[in-house]
Design a protein around this motif. Structure first.
Motif, PDB file in Angstrom:
ATOM      1  N   TYR A 188       0.841  -1.195   0.000  1.00  0.00           N
ATOM      2  CA  TYR A 188       0.000   0.000   0.000  1.00  0.00           C
ATOM      3  C   TYR A 188       0.875   1.242   0.000  1.00  0.00           C
ATOM      4  O   TYR A 188       2.071   1.197   0.309  1.00  0.00           O
ATOM      5  CB  TYR A 188      -0.952   0.011   1.200  1.00  0.00           C
ATOM      6  N   GLY A 189       0.266   2.361  -0.376  1.00  0.00           N
ATOM      7  CA  GLY A 189       1.004   3.618  -0.423  1.00  0.00           C
ATOM      8  C   GLY A 189       0.262   4.649  -1.231  1.00  0.00           C
ATOM      9  O   GLY A 189      -0.964   4.577  -1.395  1.00  0.00           O
ATOM     10  N   TRP A 190       0.992   5.610  -1.786  1.00  0.00           N
ATOM     11  CA  TRP A 190       0.350   6.639  -2.599  1.00  0.00           C
ATOM     12  C   TRP A 190       1.345   7.226  -3.584  1.00  0.00           C
ATOM     13  O   TRP A 190       2.562   7.157  -3.408  1.00  0.00           O
ATOM     14  CB  TRP A 190      -0.263   7.725  -1.725  1.00  0.00           C
ATOM     15  N   LEU A 191       0.780   7.796  -4.628  1.00  0.00           N
ATOM     16  CA  LEU A 191       1.538   8.447  -5.685  1.00  0.00           C
ATOM     17  C   LEU A 191       1.167   9.919  -5.698  1.00  0.00           C
ATOM     18  O   LEU A 191      -0.015  10.266  -5.775  1.00  0.00           O
ATOM     19  CB  LEU A 191       1.218   7.807  -7.036  1.00  0.00           C
ATOM     20  N   GLU A 192       2.143  10.808  -5.607  1.00  0.00           N
ATOM     21  CA  GLU A 192       1.895  12.246  -5.680  1.00  0.00           C
ATOM     22  C   GLU A 192       1.733  12.669  -7.144  1.00  0.00           C
ATOM     23  O   GLU A 192       2.273  12.044  -8.058  1.00  0.00           O
ATOM     24  CB  GLU A 192       3.055  13.011  -5.051  1.00  0.00           C
ATOM     25  N   ASN A 193       0.983  13.749  -7.366  1.00  0.00           N
ATOM     26  CA  ASN A 193       0.800  14.294  -8.718  1.00  0.00           C
ATOM     27  C   ASN A 193       0.402  13.209  -9.719  1.00  0.00           C
ATOM     28  O   ASN A 193       0.964  13.105 -10.824  1.00  0.00           O
ATOM     29  CB  ASN A 193       2.086  14.992  -9.192  1.00  0.00           C
ATOM     30  N   ALA A 194      -0.561  12.389  -9.313  1.00  0.00           N
ATOM     31  CA  ALA A 194      -0.940  11.232 -10.124  1.00  0.00           C
ATOM     32  C   ALA A 194      -1.568  11.619 -11.456  1.00  0.00           C
ATOM     33  O   ALA A 194      -1.471  10.871 -12.431  1.00  0.00           O
ATOM     34  CB  ALA A 194      -1.911  10.354  -9.337  1.00  0.00           C
ATOM     35  N   GLY A 195      -2.215  12.779 -11.510  1.00  0.00           N
ATOM     36  CA  GLY A 195      -2.894  13.185 -12.737  1.00  0.00           C
ATOM     37  C   GLY A 195      -1.962  13.273 -13.923  1.00  0.00           C
ATOM     38  O   GLY A 195      -2.312  12.856 -15.036  1.00  0.00           O
TER      39      GLY A 195
END
Length: 310
Positions: A188-195
């Motif tokens: 699990y985690g996250w991606l910044e500026n995904a757009g």
């Protein structure tokens, strides 16, 4: 007379010994007390991701051995999961971050587990490729210029980076919504500026779509008892409810349009398209929730690798 002289000298000798002993204990106690350690350096930081620094593109946590098939197939920045086999053997959990190409560091992370720190220290002390360095935190670690790798080896924890392996305070802070996603997840985690990344990938598929996503949170779960089968939940966070509502409709229409399309011509994007458009879409406040179909570790690893490349 000689007897008296010896007696008269004894208190002075005892006093000198006492002072020397006191001085030794004073120096020993305070020198030990002042030696910086990872435990002291990170004391008071409650978020697990504060062992990484701000400014990364991707933050993730992996639980091992359950996430091993995924990690071994991923290449994130200059991190190759396939090259970390021995390290993964000893780790129970890894938290890491991957940074943009021209950042002072490309990756930083920490692992918990049972590590052969004594054997590793002996090897490094006898190797020409490794030398001792001192972090900005004051903690000593091993540095290999040839491998562009920094390591702090402990029996229970390892810290690693291509730069300083200790993240300055306050460190990265995980999004609040991640708490609800990570339960029972193996990755699990996250991606910044995904757009930006999603726009480029979707444009490569011939779909004229702009994704107003600020962050992409993700969690990967085992899909039942089947070996090497996973499903992922992707949470696209948008600036507001209206954007999330519109994006949910548009993604649904794009998925319907790609349902019967032959994606084999897109090679590496075929797996990415299956992951993004092969599941279900749901709006939740200012976020769009994508639940993928059952995917193999290679397909999911390619998705995360592609997202960090674009």
């Amino acid at each position: 007379m000689v007897y008296k002289d010896r007696e008269s000298l004894r208190p002075k000798g005892l006093a000198l010994c006492s002072r020397a002993l006191f001085a030794f204990l004073f120096v020993f106690f305070f020198s030990c007390k002042s030696v910086p350690t990872p435990e002291k350096f990170y004391a008071g930081r409650t978020d697990p991701f504060t062992v990484t620094a701000e400014g990364a593109e991707l933050y993730f946590a992996a639980l091992l051995p359950a996430a091993r098939p995924l990690i071994e197939k991923m290449t994130l920045g200059s991190i190759s999961g396939a090259a970390a086999g021995d390290f993964i053997d000893h780790a129970g959990m890894i938290i890491a971050a991957v940074y943009p190409e021209h950042s002072p560091r490309r990756f930083i992370g920490a692992a918990q587990g049972k590590f052969p720190s004594a054997r590793g220290g002996i090897y490094m002390s006898g190797s020409r490729d490794w030398e001792k360095a001192v972090s900005a935190s004051g903690i000593e670690y091993w540095r290999s210029g040839a491998s562009n790798l920094s390591l702090y080896l402990g029996a229970r924890r390892v810290f690693f980076s291509d730069g300083d392996p200790f993240a300055p305070p306050p460190g990265a802070v995980s999004p609040a919504a991640l708490d609800g996603l990570k339960r029972n997840a193996v990755l699990y985690g996250w991606l910044e500026n995904a757009g930006e990344s999603l726009d480029k990938i979707i444009a490569s598929l011939g779909v004229p779509l702009s994704v107003p996503a600020q962050k992409l949170l993700f969690a990967v779960y085992p899909a039942g008892s089947e070996e090497d089968a996973y499903r992922a939940v992707l949470r696209l966070e948008t600036p507001g409810v209206s954007q999330a509502m519109a994006l949910t409709r548009i993604l649904g229409m794009a998925a319907a349009g790609l349902a019967g399309a032959d994606l084999s011509a897109y090679r590496e994007f075929e797996s990415v398209a299956r992951a993004l458009f092969g599941g279900s879409f749901e709006q939740s406040g200012d976020a769009v929730i994508i639940t993928t179909m059952t995917l193999r570790s290679g397909e999911l690893a390619l998705l995360f690798t592609t997202l960090t490349l674009y």
